[in-house]
Design a protein around this motif. Structure first.
Motif, short mmCIF file in Angstrom:
data_model
loop_
_atom_site.label_atom_id
_atom_site.label_comp_id
_atom_site.label_asym_id
_atom_site.label_seq_id
_atom_site.Cartn_x
_atom_site.Cartn_y
_atom_site.Cartn_z
N CYS A 128 0.83 -1.21 0.00
CA CYS A 128 0.00 0.00 0.00
C CYS A 128 0.86 1.26 0.00
O CYS A 128 0.56 2.23 -0.71
CB CYS A 128 -0.93 -0.01 1.22
SG CYS A 128 -2.21 -1.29 1.17
N LEU A 129 1.93 1.26 0.78
CA LEU A 129 2.83 2.42 0.78
C LEU A 129 3.48 2.59 -0.58
O LEU A 129 3.67 3.72 -1.07
CB LEU A 129 3.89 2.25 1.87
CG LEU A 129 3.36 2.20 3.32
CD1 LEU A 129 4.53 2.03 4.29
CD2 LEU A 129 2.55 3.44 3.67
N ASN A 130 3.85 1.48 -1.23
CA ASN A 130 4.41 1.55 -2.58
C ASN A 130 3.41 2.13 -3.56
O ASN A 130 3.76 2.95 -4.42
CB ASN A 130 4.83 0.15 -3.05
CG ASN A 130 6.07 -0.38 -2.35
OD1 ASN A 130 6.89 0.40 -1.89
ND2 ASN A 130 6.19 -1.69 -2.25
N ALA A 131 2.15 1.70 -3.46
CA ALA A 131 1.11 2.18 -4.38
C ALA A 131 0.84 3.67 -4.18
O ALA A 131 0.71 4.44 -5.14
CB ALA A 131 -0.17 1.38 -4.18
N ARG A 132 0.73 4.09 -2.93
CA ARG A 132 0.49 5.51 -2.65
C ARG A 132 1.65 6.38 -3.11
O ARG A 132 1.46 7.50 -3.58
CB ARG A 132 0.22 5.72 -1.17
CG ARG A 132 -1.23 5.45 -0.76
CD ARG A 132 -1.46 5.79 0.68
NE ARG A 132 -0.98 7.11 1.04
CZ ARG A 132 -1.65 8.24 0.80
NH1 ARG A 132 -2.82 8.21 0.18
NH2 ARG A 132 -1.14 9.40 1.16
N LYS A 133 2.86 5.86 -2.98
CA LYS A 133 4.04 6.61 -3.43
C LYS A 133 3.96 6.89 -4.92
O LYS A 133 4.51 7.89 -5.40
CB LYS A 133 5.30 5.81 -3.09
CG LYS A 133 6.59 6.56 -3.34
CD LYS A 133 7.79 5.73 -2.88
CE LYS A 133 9.10 6.47 -3.11
NZ LYS A 133 10.26 5.64 -2.67
N ARG A 134 3.25 6.03 -5.65
CA ARG A 134 3.09 6.21 -7.09
C ARG A 134 1.78 6.91 -7.45
O ARG A 134 1.38 6.94 -8.60
CB ARG A 134 3.20 4.85 -7.79
CG ARG A 134 4.63 4.35 -7.81
CD ARG A 134 4.74 2.87 -8.08
NE ARG A 134 6.13 2.44 -8.14
CZ ARG A 134 6.91 2.28 -7.07
NH1 ARG A 134 6.43 2.49 -5.86
NH2 ARG A 134 8.17 1.90 -7.20
N GLY A 135 1.11 7.45 -6.44
CA GLY A 135 -0.04 8.32 -6.69
C GLY A 135 -1.40 7.67 -6.68
O GLY A 135 -2.40 8.32 -7.03
N PHE A 136 -1.51 6.40 -6.29
CA PHE A 136 -2.80 5.72 -6.30
C PHE A 136 -3.54 5.89 -4.98
O PHE A 136 -2.93 5.98 -3.92
CB PHE A 136 -2.60 4.23 -6.59
CG PHE A 136 -2.09 3.95 -7.97
CD1 PHE A 136 -2.95 3.98 -9.06
CD2 PHE A 136 -0.74 3.69 -8.18
CE1 PHE A 136 -2.47 3.74 -10.34
CE2 PHE A 136 -0.26 3.45 -9.46
CZ PHE A 136 -1.12 3.48 -10.54
N LYS A 137 -4.87 5.93 -5.07
CA LYS A 137 -5.71 6.01 -3.88
C LYS A 137 -6.22 4.62 -3.52
O LYS A 137 -6.58 3.83 -4.39
CB LYS A 137 -6.89 6.95 -4.12
CG LYS A 137 -6.49 8.42 -4.18
CD LYS A 137 -7.70 9.34 -4.18
CE LYS A 137 -7.29 10.79 -4.10
NZ LYS A 137 -8.48 11.69 -4.01
#
Length: 249
Positions: free
Chosen positions: A188-197
């Protein structure tokens, strides 16, 4: 079930090599249900490997299938109904979400929600873990989270493919912080770092088979009250209404 969803990958990492019987019953019932709905299912269940590797194996299989738009992760100690799955998939597909999890709770007593927000006292990306368990989550609605457990989570292959763009041999579950031992939070932290909600839907609340074998669900969580404030180390925290930020309650 949403009409768009005709093909689905279901990933059940099974690193222990055995399945809890209540979970097995839930899965059999689900497969009968999806069959009646005309959903073509690809099932992958990596056995006897570390959890991050097992999850990556499931993701790779989904991304390599051109017909697959979503992968549904279900842990091998979760208990649920087909209606739980239907509701989560429908919410995800109808709203064109990239990530939506069911509400689940840790398999210990006192139990805690597997939902995380931003600690108000810390900087995101700093030297101290900035994720914090949300003990007072929004009820009966979908809400944005910083991170969520993968007890049951629906993820778009669109997001999975974008996360790895331009990065050879990208690992979606790579541990990205020295103090983050959980592969699902790391994802989840990886995904948010790439701008995803990322979202959790508390209307879809499932059971977790605990180490002592009762089923831990929302009723158990609510019945324990403030139970020594979750092992004497936590404050009650809830969302502010500003995305993933938390406040003390």
């Amino acid at each position: 079930m949403h009409d768009k969803l005709k093909h689905l990958h279901i990933g059940v990492p099974n690193y222990r090599g055995w399945i809890e019987s209540p979970h097995h019953v839930s899965m059999i019932t689900l497969f009968h249900y999806l069959g009646k709905k005309g959903v073509d299912v690809s099932f992958i269940c990596p056995i006897n490997t570390v959890l991050s590797t097992a999850r990556q194996c499931c993701v790779n299989a989904a991304c390599e299938d051109p017909a697959c738009e979503y992968i549904l992760f279900i842990d091998d100690d979760m208990v649920f109904t087909p209606e739980h799955v239907d509701a989560l998939l429908t919410e995800t597909v109808e709203n064109d979400l990239d990530f939506c999890s069911a509400l689940a709770f840790s398999n210990s007593i006192p139990t805690k929600p597997c939902v995380f927000g931003l600690n108000p006292d810390l900087v995101e990306g700093g030297d101290t873990p900035w994720w914090y368990i949300t003990t007072n989550y929004p009820k009966q609605q979908r809400f944005e989270v910083l991170a969520s457990g993968f007890g049951m989570a629906c993820i778009s292959t669109r997001m999975l493919k974008k996360m790895r763009e331009g990065i050879p041999n990208y690992q979606h579950f790579a541990y990205n912080h020295a103090l983050c031992p959980n592969e699902d939070v790391s994802f989840c932290l990886n995904a948010r770092k790439r701008g995803f909600k990322l979202y959790c839907d508390s209307r879809v609340s499932i059971g977790h088979i605990s180490k002592d074998r009762p089923i831990i669900c929302e009723d158990v969580y609510e019945s324990q009250g403030n139970a020594i404030e979750y092992n004497l180390s936590m404050e009650r925290m809830g969302f502010t209404g500003e995305g993933v930020k938390l406040e003390r309650v």
